[in-house]
Design an enzyme around this catalytic site. Sequence first.
Site, PDB file in Angstrom:
ATOM      1  N   GLY A 221      32.335  -1.379   5.251  1.00 39.53           N
ATOM      2  CA  GLY A 221      31.296  -1.261   6.253  1.00 39.53           C
ATOM      3  C   GLY A 221      30.625  -2.592   6.521  1.00 39.53           C
ATOM      4  N   ASP A 249      35.713  -8.854  16.782  1.00 36.69           N
ATOM      5  CA  ASP A 249      35.173  -9.244  18.078  1.00 36.69           C
ATOM      6  C   ASP A 249      34.561  -8.040  18.797  1.00 36.69           C
ATOM      7  OD1 ASP A 249      36.091 -11.830  17.623  1.00 36.69           O
ATOM      8  OD2 ASP A 249      38.049 -11.388  18.501  1.00 36.69           O
TER       9      ASP A 249
END
Length: 311
Positions: A221, A249
């Site tokens: 995470g 990205d």
Amino acid sequence: MAKILNYGSLNIDYVYGVDHFVRPGETLASNSRHIFAGGKGLNQSVALARAGGTVYHAGAVGSDDSKVLLHEIIENGIHEDFLKRRDMPSGHTIIQVDKNGQNCILLYGGANQSLTTEEIDATLSHFEKGDYLILQNEVNNIEYLINKGHECGLKVCFNVSPFTRELLKLPLEKCAFLIVNEIEGSAMVDMDPSTDPYVLIDALSQKFPHSSFVLTLGSRGSLLKETGRSVISCKSFKVQAVDTTAAGDTFLGFLIASLSRGVDGAIALKTATAASAIAVTRKGASPSIPALAEVEQFLKESDTEVLVDRL
């Protein structure tokens, strides 16, 4: 809503499907080849735009080989006012994607390394205090961009990738947001990459007290530490990865676009996590990035609570 200027790379991605990454001295037959518009800068601009941001992309491409890149810019409603054409090759990559969806990348900078300070000054003059400036380590004049962006009152968001030790010499304290993974973050504070991520993000915040941090932790995470606020923890959604090329990205684009619209940090982090989860289930870089409506539907249908007190 604040404007977002991404001064970033644009690369033509040549993507090869392989059983395993090629080894020294080995000649390996690929199973497939695809050509995509990519580059960390372009990928992030596409994610920012698909997440609902008002996005301007600045940088440079080759005048002869940039058709696929310009098409991606136009198709996604990204403003190209500050994109320069050069009499030289565009940046490009050779990407191997193995049968588990992992990738390795060979990068050639090309036109991405041709930015001038005069062009930067002219571009930044069109933006104002409170707007966002997105940077990655795939263009030249990064130090100048950080200093000038900070001087103009822009919220400088620097994704310190690809990471090199030289980046530690940059005026990182002038960045409003620093986006790092465990290896990058640990190098910035001389800690071991295996350091507890909460200890690591606390050390980063102490060293750069005026910067907010996003610490990505792969399949575990991510953590968000905004200046003056408590750490927010978000687990990853469990999906079957096909290609992880643009996951980071996509995450950054959806996070910053959400924050630029005034979205709460926890919701912004959860939205970015969902967007990157969708992206890894698809092949390619920018083609894998979802639209905001798709991410919102994904979150609506998910019964997994990923915002937790601690990972």
